[in-house]
Design a protein around this motif. Structure first.
Motif, PDB file in Angstrom:
ATOM      1  N   UNK A  22       0.854  -1.178   0.000  1.00 32.52           N
ATOM      2  CA  UNK A  22       0.000   0.000   0.000  1.00 32.52           C
ATOM      3  C   UNK A  22       0.896   1.237   0.000  1.00 32.52           C
ATOM      4  N   UNK A  23       1.010   1.878  -1.155  1.00 34.10           N
ATOM      5  CA  UNK A  23       1.884   3.057  -1.282  1.00 34.10           C
ATOM      6  C   UNK A  23       1.090   4.270  -1.777  1.00 34.10           C
ATOM      7  N   UNK A  24      -0.203   4.271  -1.516  1.00 30.45           N
ATOM      8  CA  UNK A  24      -1.061   5.347  -2.039  1.00 30.45           C
ATOM      9  C   UNK A  24      -0.530   6.732  -1.673  1.00 30.45           C
ATOM     10  N   UNK A  25      -0.223   6.920  -0.394  1.00 34.62           N
ATOM     11  CA  UNK A  25       0.169   8.253   0.048  1.00 34.62           C
ATOM     12  C   UNK A  25       1.462   8.711  -0.608  1.00 34.62           C
ATOM     13  N   UNK A  26       2.395   7.772  -0.822  1.00 33.65           N
ATOM     14  CA  UNK A  26       3.666   8.115  -1.470  1.00 33.65           C
ATOM     15  C   UNK A  26       3.425   8.683  -2.870  1.00 33.65           C
ATOM     16  N   UNK A  27       2.511   8.074  -3.589  1.00 32.55           N
ATOM     17  CA  UNK A  27       2.222   8.531  -4.947  1.00 32.55           C
ATOM     18  C   UNK A  27       1.459   9.855  -4.944  1.00 32.55           C
ATOM     19  N   UNK A  28       0.504   9.992  -4.014  1.00 28.63           N
ATOM     20  CA  UNK A  28      -0.233  11.259  -3.931  1.00 28.63           C
ATOM     21  C   UNK A  28       0.714  12.405  -3.601  1.00 28.63           C
ATOM     22  N   UNK A  29       1.674  12.134  -2.698  1.00 29.05           N
ATOM     23  CA  UNK A  29       2.648  13.172  -2.342  1.00 29.05           C
ATOM     24  C   UNK A  29       3.513  13.532  -3.555  1.00 29.05           C
ATOM     25  N   UNK A  30       3.913  12.503  -4.329  1.00 29.66           N
ATOM     26  CA  UNK A  30       4.768  12.746  -5.505  1.00 29.66           C
ATOM     27  C   UNK A  30       4.029  13.533  -6.581  1.00 29.66           C
ATOM     28  N   UNK A  31       2.706  13.367  -6.645  1.00 27.87           N
ATOM     29  CA  UNK A  31       1.909  14.012  -7.692  1.00 27.87           C
ATOM     30  C   UNK A  31       1.350  15.372  -7.276  1.00 27.87           C
ATOM     31  N   UNK A  32       1.531  15.727  -6.012  1.00 32.03           N
ATOM     32  CA  UNK A  32       0.917  16.959  -5.500  1.00 32.03           C
ATOM     33  C   UNK A  32       1.304  18.173  -6.345  1.00 32.03           C
ATOM     34  N   UNK A  33       0.291  18.863  -6.866  1.00 31.48           N
ATOM     35  CA  UNK A  33       0.524  20.089  -7.615  1.00 31.48           C
ATOM     36  C   UNK A  33       0.918  19.908  -9.066  1.00 31.48           C
ATOM     37  N   UNK A  34       1.045  18.678  -9.541  1.00 29.23           N
ATOM     38  CA  UNK A  34       1.460  18.442 -10.926  1.00 29.23           C
ATOM     39  C   UNK A  34       0.246  18.324 -11.835  1.00 29.23           C
ATOM     40  N   UNK A  35       0.278  19.043 -12.966  1.00 25.57           N
ATOM     41  CA  UNK A  35      -0.809  18.969 -13.944  1.00 25.57           C
ATOM     42  C   UNK A  35      -0.339  18.498 -15.310  1.00 25.57           C
ATOM     43  N   UNK A  36       0.936  18.726 -15.649  1.00 28.26           N
ATOM     44  CA  UNK A  36       1.461  18.347 -16.956  1.00 28.26           C
ATOM     45  C   UNK A  36       1.522  16.824 -17.075  1.00 28.26           C
ATOM     46  N   UNK A  37       1.000  16.250 -18.168  1.00 27.43           N
ATOM     47  CA  UNK A  37       0.962  14.782 -18.304  1.00 27.43           C
ATOM     48  C   UNK A  37       2.329  14.116 -18.194  1.00 27.43           C
ATOM     49  N   UNK A  38       3.344  14.680 -18.855  1.00 24.59           N
ATOM     50  CA  UNK A  38       4.670  14.065 -18.797  1.00 24.59           C
ATOM     51  C   UNK A  38       5.259  14.144 -17.394  1.00 24.59           C
ATOM     52  N   UNK A  39       5.028  15.265 -16.708  1.00 18.59           N
ATOM     53  CA  UNK A  39       5.521  15.387 -15.333  1.00 18.59           C
ATOM     54  C   UNK A  39       4.848  14.363 -14.425  1.00 18.59           C
ATOM     55  N   UNK A  40       3.555  14.147 -14.653  1.00 18.19           N
ATOM     56  CA  UNK A  40       2.841  13.139 -13.846  1.00 18.19           C
ATOM     57  C   UNK A  40       3.396  11.743 -14.113  1.00 18.19           C
ATOM     58  N   UNK A  76      -5.869  14.594  -6.819  1.00 19.54           N
ATOM     59  CA  UNK A  76      -6.187  14.577  -5.386  1.00 19.54           C
ATOM     60  C   UNK A  76      -6.917  13.270  -5.086  1.00 19.54           C
ATOM     61  N   UNK A  77      -6.828  12.780  -3.839  1.00 22.65           N
ATOM     62  CA  UNK A  77      -7.561  11.550  -3.489  1.00 22.65           C
ATOM     63  C   UNK A  77      -9.055  11.659  -3.782  1.00 22.65           C
ATOM     64  N   UNK A  78      -9.634  12.854  -3.590  1.00 22.20           N
ATOM     65  CA  UNK A  78     -11.067  13.040  -3.859  1.00 22.20           C
ATOM     66  C   UNK A  78     -11.381  12.849  -5.339  1.00 22.20           C
ATOM     67  N   UNK A  79     -10.547  13.418  -6.216  1.00 26.47           N
ATOM     68  CA  UNK A  79     -10.749  13.227  -7.657  1.00 26.47           C
ATOM     69  C   UNK A  79     -10.616  11.759  -8.046  1.00 26.47           C
ATOM     70  N   UNK A  80      -9.652  11.081  -7.447  1.00 21.28           N
ATOM     71  CA  UNK A  80      -9.468   9.655  -7.746  1.00 21.28           C
ATOM     72  C   UNK A  80     -10.712   8.870  -7.346  1.00 21.28           C
ATOM     73  N   UNK A  81     -11.231   9.135  -6.146  1.00 17.07           N
ATOM     74  CA  UNK A  81     -12.426   8.404  -5.705  1.00 17.07           C
ATOM     75  C   UNK A  81     -13.610   8.667  -6.635  1.00 17.07           C
ATOM     76  N   UNK A  82     -13.766   9.909  -7.074  1.00 18.45           N
ATOM     77  CA  UNK A  82     -14.856  10.240  -7.999  1.00 18.45           C
ATOM     78  C   UNK A  82     -14.717   9.452  -9.297  1.00 18.45           C
ATOM     79  N   UNK A  83     -13.497   9.467  -9.868  1.00 17.33           N
ATOM     80  CA  UNK A  83     -13.300   8.769 -11.141  1.00 17.33           C
ATOM     81  C   UNK A  83     -13.427   7.263 -10.976  1.00 17.33           C
ATOM     82  N   UNK A  84     -12.977   6.725  -9.857  1.00 16.77           N
ATOM     83  CA  UNK A  84     -13.128   5.285  -9.620  1.00 16.77           C
ATOM     84  C   UNK A  84     -14.595   4.875  -9.665  1.00 16.77           C
TER      85      UNK A  84
END
Length: 509
Positions: A274-292, A401-409
Motif C-alpha cells: 500500500x503506497x497510495x500516500x507516497x504517490x499522492x505526495x509525488x503528484x501533488x501540484x502536478x498537472x502536466x501529463x509528462x511530469x505526472x 487529489x484523493x477526492x478526484x481519484x475516488x470520484x473517477x473510480x
C-alpha cells in the motif's frame, strides 16, 4: 533458434502490421531499421522491405545495398521498398499523375508466379503512395496491374525477388494474407511451427539458462503483459520469483484486493504494497501529463528498490515489455518524437543494480493473450482491457487529489461493470472514463448545480497502434449516463468521446 523472416523498416506506419500478419501464419519474424541490419544467419529464410512516408526522390531518403539480398534470399519489397529497388537498378520512378490512395482492383495477374498463386482476378488491394514506377529495369517483369497503375507488382527474372506497390498487410487488401502466405510459406519455405506452445517451451528453457539460481523481483499491474511474463518466469524458476503489486492509489475501484486474490489463486508469490500516500505526495501540484508520468515512474522505482532490499540475493527485475514497446523505442532515424513516455522501456537507474529480464519482448499483444491462454491463466486477466501504467493519473486532467481519484473510480466502475453486464466488454479493446478539469451548470431537483464533467471512451483496435471509437448502443449510453449522474456525487454531465486514433490518442494524456 526458430526460422524467421527479416523485415526491414523504412519508417512505414504499417510495418508492425506486416510483422503481425507474418506471425499470424505461425512464422517468427523480426523488424529491424533499414540502417541497422542484423547478421544474416541461416535461420533467416526471406526478407521483406516495408513502405515509407518518404519519396525515393527526396534527398536523404532511406537507402541500402540491395545486392546483399537479391538472388541470395527471397525478397518482397512493399511500396517504397519496391520503388527503391526499381530505381536503383535503372527503372524510372516519378510522382503519380493521379493520387494513388485507397482501394484498387488487380485487373491483370500473372498467376504462374509463386506470389500470386490462387489470387483471384479483380482482387481488391490497398494503395498508399505518391510516387509510381513508370518504367521497370531490364530483367524485371510486370506481374500485376490495376486500371491506373501498370506496375502494381513485378518480379525479377531468375530470382524470387518481388516488388509490389500496394499494401498486402492491411485488411482492405482482401487477399493480402494469402499473398503473404505465398511468399512466406511457398517461396521462403517456412514451416509454420512457431506456435504459443513452442514459444512457451523455448522461453522457459531460455529463462532457466539465463537466470539459473538467481532471484527475480517483478512488478505486477493486474494486466495481461505482466501476468503472462510473471507466469513464464515462475514456470522457469519457481519460488525464486517474488512479485510486487503496488497500490499506487490510481487503480480502479477495489482492484488492489481483487487482483491480489487472482494472483494467489495462480500460485504466484505476491507481496501487496500500500503506497497510495507516497504517490499522492509525488503528484501533488502536478498537472502536466509528462511530469505526472515521470513522478509516478520515480515513485514506482523507489517502492521497488525498497522491496528488493528486503529480499536477499535479488539480481534481476522482470518486466512485461512487449514488442511494440521495443520497436517504438528504436525508430529508423533514431528515437522517435515523444508522444508519451513508455513506463517500461528505457532501463533502470544505476543505483538499482539489477539486470532486466523481458520474456515477452518479441510478442505483440494478441500473441501475449494466446500465450496466456496456453498457460491457462484465468480469462479475467488474459481478456482484461489494457490499462495505462500511470493508471487513473492520466485520466484525471489536471492535478491529482484523493477526492478526484475516488470520484473517477466510481464513474469508471459504473461504466466498466455496465459493459460487462450488457455483454459489451469483449467487443471493446479498451474503455475508461476521464475526469475533465471543467464544471458545468446542471439542475437536480429544483436546484442549480455546478459540478464536474466526465467523458467516456471506448475503442476498437487490434494492437493500439490505430483505433476507432466503438458505436455503443444509445440505450446503453443513456443508462450509464443516468447511473453516473444519479450515483456519483459531484458529477452532473457525461459526454462520449467519438475521436479515432489517429489523430487522437486513446488516452487523453
Amino acid at each position: 533458434m526458430a526460422e524467421q523472416i527479416l523485415i526491414l523498416d523504412f519508417g512505414s506506419q504499417y510495418t508492425q502490421l506486416i510483422a503481425r500478419r507474418v506471425r499470424e501464419l505461425n512464422v517468427y519474424c523480426e523488424i529491424h531499421p533499414f540502417n541497422k541490419i542484423p547478421e544474416i544467419t541461416p535461420e533467416i529464410k526471406g526478407v521483406i522491405f516495408s513502405g515509407s512516408p518518404c519519396s525515393v526522390k527526396d534527398e536523404g531518403s532511406p537507402d541500402l545495398d540491395i545486392d546483399q539480398f537479391r538472388g541470395k534470399l527471397p525478397l518482397l519489397a512493399v511500396c517504397y521498398g519496391a520503388q527503391l529497388m526499381a530505381q536503383k537498378y535503372g527503372g524510372a520512378v516519378t510522382p503519380s499523375e493521379i493520387r494513388e490512395y485507397g482501394r484498387a482492383n488487380l485487373n491483370y495477374i500473372d498467376t504462374h508466379v509463386n506470389l500470386f498463386k490462387e489470387i483471384t482476378h479483380g482482387s481488391q488491394v490497398w494503395m498508399s503512395h505518391g510516387d509510381t514506377i513508370k518504367d521497370l529495369p531490364k530483367g524485371f517483369d510486370v506481374i500485376a496491374s490495376t486500371p491506373s497503375v501498370k506496375v502494381a507488382a513485378y518480379k525479377v527474372q531468375g530470382e524470387e525477388t518481388y516488388g509490389i506497390q500496394f499494401h498486402p498487410e492491411v485488411t482492405h487488401s482482401l487477399e493480402g494474407k494469402n499473398l503473404l502466405r505465398n511468399f512466406v510459406v511457398q517461396t521462403c519455405g517456412c514451416s509454420q511451427d512457431w506456435t504459443s506452445d513452442v514459444f512457451i517451451d523455448i522461453s522457459i528453457e531460455e529463462l532457466k539458462n539465463k537466470i539459473g539460481d538467481d532471484k527475480v523481483v517483478m512488478g505486477l499491474s493486474g494486466g495481461v503483459d505482466s501476468s503472462v511474463a510473471a507466469t513464464l518466469i515462475h514456470r522457469a524458476i519457481g519460488d525464486n520469483l517474488t512479485c510486487v503489486f503496488v497500490d499506487n492509489g490510481l487503480l480502479r475501484k477495489d482492484e488492489f484486493q481483487e487482483v491480489l486474490d487472482s494472483y494467489q489463486h495462480m500460485g504466484l508469490n505476491v507481496i501487496g504494497v500500500d503506497a497510495k500516500q507516497k504517490f499522492y505526495d509525488a503528484l501533488a501540484g502536478l498537472s502536466d501529463p509528462e511530469e505526472k508520468r515521470k513522478a509516478i515512474g520515480r515513485a514506482f522505482i523507489e517502492v521497488f528498490d525498497d522491496e528488493a532490499h528486503k529480499l536477499e540475493g535479488v539480481k534481476w527485475l522482470g518486466q512485461g515489455t512487449i514488442y511494440p514497446d521495443v520497436i517504438e523505442s528504436v525508430s529508423v532515424n533514431g528515437p522517435s518524437a515523444t508522444i508519451k513516455s513508455h513506463h517500461n522501456v528505457g532501463g533502470l537507474p544505476d543505483f538499482m543494480k539489477l539486470k532486466v529480464v523481458e520474456p515477452l519482448n518479441t510478442l505483440f499483444k494478441d500473441g501475449v493473450r494466446e500465450v496466456g491462454r496456453a498457460l491457462e491463466i484465468p480469462e479475467n486477466i488474459v481478456g482484461r482491457h489494457p490499462f495505462p501504467g500511470p493508471g487513473l493519473a492520466i485520466r484525471i486532467l489536471g492535478d491529482i487529489t484523493p477526492e478526484k481519484v475516488r470520484t473517477l473510480q466510481e464513474v469508471d466502475h459504473i461504466f466498466i461493470q455496465g459493459l460487462k453486464d450488457h455483454g459489451l466488454y469483449d467487443q471493446v479493446w479498451q474503455a475508461g472514463a476521464i475526469l475533465l478539469p471543467i464544471s458545468s451548470v446542471g439542475v437536480m431537483g429544483d436546484e442549480r448545480t455546478y459540478e464536474k464533467v466526465v467523458a467516456l471512451r471506448a475503442v476498437a483496435s487490434v494492437d493500439g497502434m490505430t483505433a476507432d471509437w466503438v458505436h455503443l448502443p444509445y440505450e446503453f449510453l443513456g443508462k450509464i449516463s443516468n447511473d453516473i449522474i444519479n450515483k456519483v456525487k459531484g458529477v452532473n454531465r457525461v459526454v462520449y468521446d467519438i475521436s479515432s486514433k489517429p489523430p487522437a490518442t486513446i488516452e487523453w494524456e
